[in-house]
Design an enzyme around this catalytic site. Structure first.
Site, PDB file in Angstrom:
ATOM      1  N   GLU A  46      11.228  -4.941  10.825  1.00  0.00           N
ATOM      2  CA  GLU A  46      10.837  -3.496  11.156  1.00  0.00           C
ATOM      3  C   GLU A  46      11.770  -2.913  12.347  1.00  0.00           C
ATOM      4  OE1 GLU A  46       6.648  -1.392  12.016  1.00  0.00           O
ATOM      5  OE2 GLU A  46       6.866  -3.419  12.304  1.00  0.00           O
ATOM      6  N   LYS A 115       6.356   3.304   6.033  1.00  0.00           N
ATOM      7  CA  LYS A 115       5.071   2.704   6.570  1.00  0.00           C
ATOM      8  C   LYS A 115       3.811   3.575   6.172  1.00  0.00           C
ATOM      9  CE  LYS A 115       3.631  -0.310  10.368  1.00  0.00           C
ATOM     10  NZ  LYS A 115       3.748  -1.037  11.646  1.00  0.00           N
ATOM     11  N   TYR A 121      -4.130   0.805  17.983  1.00  0.00           N
ATOM     12  CA  TYR A 121      -5.247   0.101  18.663  1.00  0.00           C
ATOM     13  C   TYR A 121      -4.535  -1.063  19.609  1.00  0.00           C
ATOM     14  CZ  TYR A 121      -4.499  -3.098  14.932  1.00  0.00           C
ATOM     15  OH  TYR A 121      -3.761  -4.075  13.933  1.00  0.00           O
ATOM     16  N   CYS A 170       4.991  -4.241   7.844  1.00  0.00           N
ATOM     17  CA  CYS A 170       4.110  -4.654   8.788  1.00  0.00           C
ATOM     18  C   CYS A 170       2.617  -4.544   8.826  1.00  0.00           C
ATOM     19  CB  CYS A 170       4.427  -4.221  10.111  1.00  0.00           C
ATOM     20  SG  CYS A 170       3.839  -5.429  11.623  1.00  0.00           S
ATOM     21  N   LYS A 598      -4.942 -35.857 -31.926  1.00  0.00           N
ATOM     22  CA  LYS A 598      -5.850 -36.577 -31.169  1.00  0.00           C
ATOM     23  C   LYS A 598      -6.539 -35.820 -29.844  1.00  0.00           C
ATOM     24  CE  LYS A 598      -2.901 -40.924 -31.914  1.00  0.00           C
ATOM     25  NZ  LYS A 598      -2.313 -41.802 -31.278  1.00  0.00           N
TER      26      LYS A 598
END
Length: 637
Positions: A46, A115, A121, A170, A598
């Protein structure tokens, strides 16, 4: 590229924050290195053109202009390289700045993926600098050309339809609803993640689990490239943690705090085949998605990924022991339920002193423990005949005594000879009648004893024998419950060995290890002049480690015979030559097709692994299907 193998790489270049010229040089050098190693898809981190940690420098036009100039150099450098390259770069679109994955091929930008989820945060504050990807389909003008811009870009290879590439960035993976879900459902088989994931305690393990589980959930190849050396360490450290995963398996992983490339091969045909089989995986082009074609040359991909030669047996002894423990538990609980349901008084089982019947007997003992019943509620019957050796008979009798089961010895030689006289067969003619007559006599005895004892006959045949049809129809092929039905031969041996290591009685352990070391044989032909086993199964039908490999790759994954052969040569290099592998692969397909009748009428038996041939479970096949196409493909080799 042939057989669906696409060589992919995740790379972490050494960068300098905001030094786009330096970063461009490192990126192009890494690109050249990947190309020299045959890489067809390269994923870089990124914002690696500028560095992820530029902070408010992203507001500077000088940095954005420098990034665009360097991106153009990277694009031009890609001309003539037969490789799809994805690089992270900030780009302006309609007056706003986006954190983008730029997909490049042969001197052109094929598309730009912005993105979607911007972390804002803790240590992240991307919304200060970037705008989240918009919904819908757009075009962005870059270097004088309009190219697709948006979340739903699917890059589809014209030469290999199973190769569909897509990208996310990401945090998109960490979000509750990653774009990769829609991309995979839309057809993407290889998904790139351009990341700048910083390092904290425990994060590497969580990241690895997240990437791996996403590849499993989406039945895709997932290539994760993360920022590393050169990013700012003002408040964070970046480890360059690169990961390549495929359908829940880590194919390659970098050392933390390293730069360079990790390379492996993603099998897009395997992924496409698994998606076709999995009815829960419902795909199709969705609104907002665009298919962008690209060309790539189809060449022989040199394999570097691990191809396990014993796919049913883990390499680690600890993992193998855990698998053996789990399988024994599944077998025992399956049988325990059947005993309770039928109010069975006695379990009746034929004991030969071989691996399969030993494992089945151990399962019977464990099932009785679950019921709180004694091992003496098991009637073990050994039925010596023309080919029985002293070693196997002794081991069978000692095993029963040490486990505390009932034991009955019934010599069937006279009965079989009488049967031969009844049907006019010369007992000196050791043909299939000679062999199968013994097997059917044993099964008849077991069934009649079960009737007399209010019992149930427990079958001993294993998965590998079912695949080859190495069982006598209406002989050892029949039982009232087949506890080994989905346990391959290569794993049967390990379960017996594992059990030997768990018992406290050294004499019992010694007997189990003697059985472990006994050659696999039906013992239907007379012993040799030394009284040893003369009829070795693997001399007749081939090595079980090869057949289990063929079963796993040819039937479980549905690979073509040519691909199975290629993988077998790679996995068994130095152990079996080309002609030996080809010989037994022909045997496998010939017998697998001819012996389906079988498998069409098998007794019940619990599934313990990813492969089973039960006609009520994973495998449904007409008994009169032709093997011509499969055998013809092998003849062309």
């Amino acid at each position: 590229m042939k057989d669906g193998f696409i060589k992919v790489a995740a790379g972490t270049p050494d960068i300098k924050v905001a030094d786009c010229d330096y970063n461009c040089a490192r990126i192009t050098a890494l690109t050249d290195k990947a190309h020299s190693r045959g890489v067809k898809i390269l994923v870089l981190p990124e914002l690696c053109v500028t560095g992820y940690t530029c902070q408010d420098l992203f507001f500077q036009q000088t940095l954005l202009d420098g990034a665009l100039d360097s991106l153009e150099k990277i694009v031009k450098h890609s001309a003539g390289l037969d490789m799809l390259i994805t690089v992270g770069c900030p780009l302006k679109f309609r007056g706003e700045l986006y954190n983008c994955a730029v997909v490049i091929k042969d001197g052109k930008v094929l598309g730009v993926v912005p993105k979607k989820f911007l972390p804002n945060y803790n240590e992240f504050y991307e919304k200060r600098h970037f705008t989240a990807a918009p919904d819908g389909e757009y075009d962005i003008e870059i270097f004088g050309e309009k190219v697709p811009f948006g979340l739903g870009l699917l890059f589809e290879c014209r030469q290999i339809p199973e190769l569909v590439f897509a990208a996310e960035v990401c945090e998109d993976l960490w979000a509750a609803e990653p774009p990769s879900i829609s991309l995979a459902l839309g057809g993407a088989t290889i998904i790139a993640n351009l990341s700048a994931s910083n390092e904290t305690i425990g994060k590497a393990a969580y990241r690895r689990e997240l990437v791996n589980s996403q590849s499993a959930r989406l039945l895709c190849g997932y290539v994760f490239a993360s920022a590393g050396s050169g990013e700012s360490t003002q408040d964070l450290v970046f480890s360059g943690h690169d990961i390549i995963a495929e359908n829940g398996v880590i194919l390659a992983e970098s050392r933390l705090y390293s730069t360079g490339l990790i390379i492996s091969e993603t099998d897009v045909m395997r992924l496409a085949g698994e998606r076709r089989k999995n009815t829960s995986f419902t795909g199709g082009l969705r609104p907002g998605m665009r298919r962008i074609p690209f060309d790539i040359s189809v060449t022989e991909t040199q394999l570097t990924r691990t191809v396990v030669r014993t796919p049913f047996v883990p390499y680690s002894s600890t993992e193998t022991d855990k698998r053996c423990e789990d399988i024994l538990a599944m077998q025992a609980h399956g049988l325990e339920k059947r005993i309770r349901h039928t109010n069975t008084k006695t379990l009746v089982i034929g004991i030969s002193g071989g691996l399969d019947s030993t494992l089945a007997l151990l399962v019977c003992v464990e099932a009785m423990k679950l019921l709180g019943r004694p091992a003496s509620d098991i009637l073990a019957v050994t039925m010596p005949c023309f080919g029985t050796t002293k070693r196997t008979r002794t081991n069978a009798e000692r095993l029963c005594g040490l486990l505390g089961t009932q034991l009955r010895v019934i010599d069937i030689a006279a009965s079989v000879k009488q049967h031969f006289r009844d049907i006019g067969h010369d007992e000196n003619n050791h043909n299939v009648v000679y062999e199968n007559g013994q097997a059917r006599e044993r099964t008849k005895i077991l069934m009649d004893l079960a009737n007399a004892e209010n019992g149930m006959v427990v079958g001993t045949g294993d998965l590998s024998e079912l695949a080859l049809g190495w069982a006598t129809y209406n002989g050892d092929h029949i039982s009232m419950y087949g506890v080994n039905a989905s346990v391959p031969k290569t794993l049967v041996r390990h379960i017996v060995k594992y059990y030997a290591g768990t018992v406290e009685n050294p004499e019992l352990s010694e007997v189990l290890m003697s059985i472990f070391d006994t050659p696999v044989s039906p013992e239907l032909l007379p012993a040799d002049e030394n009284g040893d086993i003369a009829q070795i199964t693997e001399d007749l039908v081939g090595p079980y480690e090869l057949h289990d490999f063929f079963l796993y790759n040819g039937i479980r994954w549905g690979f073509s015979p040519k691909k199975v052969f290629r993988l077998a040569q790679y996995a068994f290099a130095g152990s079996y030559d080309r002609e030996t592998i080809l010989k037994w692969l022909r045997t496998f397909y010939r017998r697998f097709f001819s012996q389906q009748f079988k498998r069409s009428c098998l007794p019940d038996g619990v599934k313990v692994g990813s492969v089973t041939l039960s006609p009520r479970g994973d495998w449904r096949m007409p008994s009169d299907a032709c093997a011509a196409l499969w055998l013809r493909e092998l003849e062309e080799l």
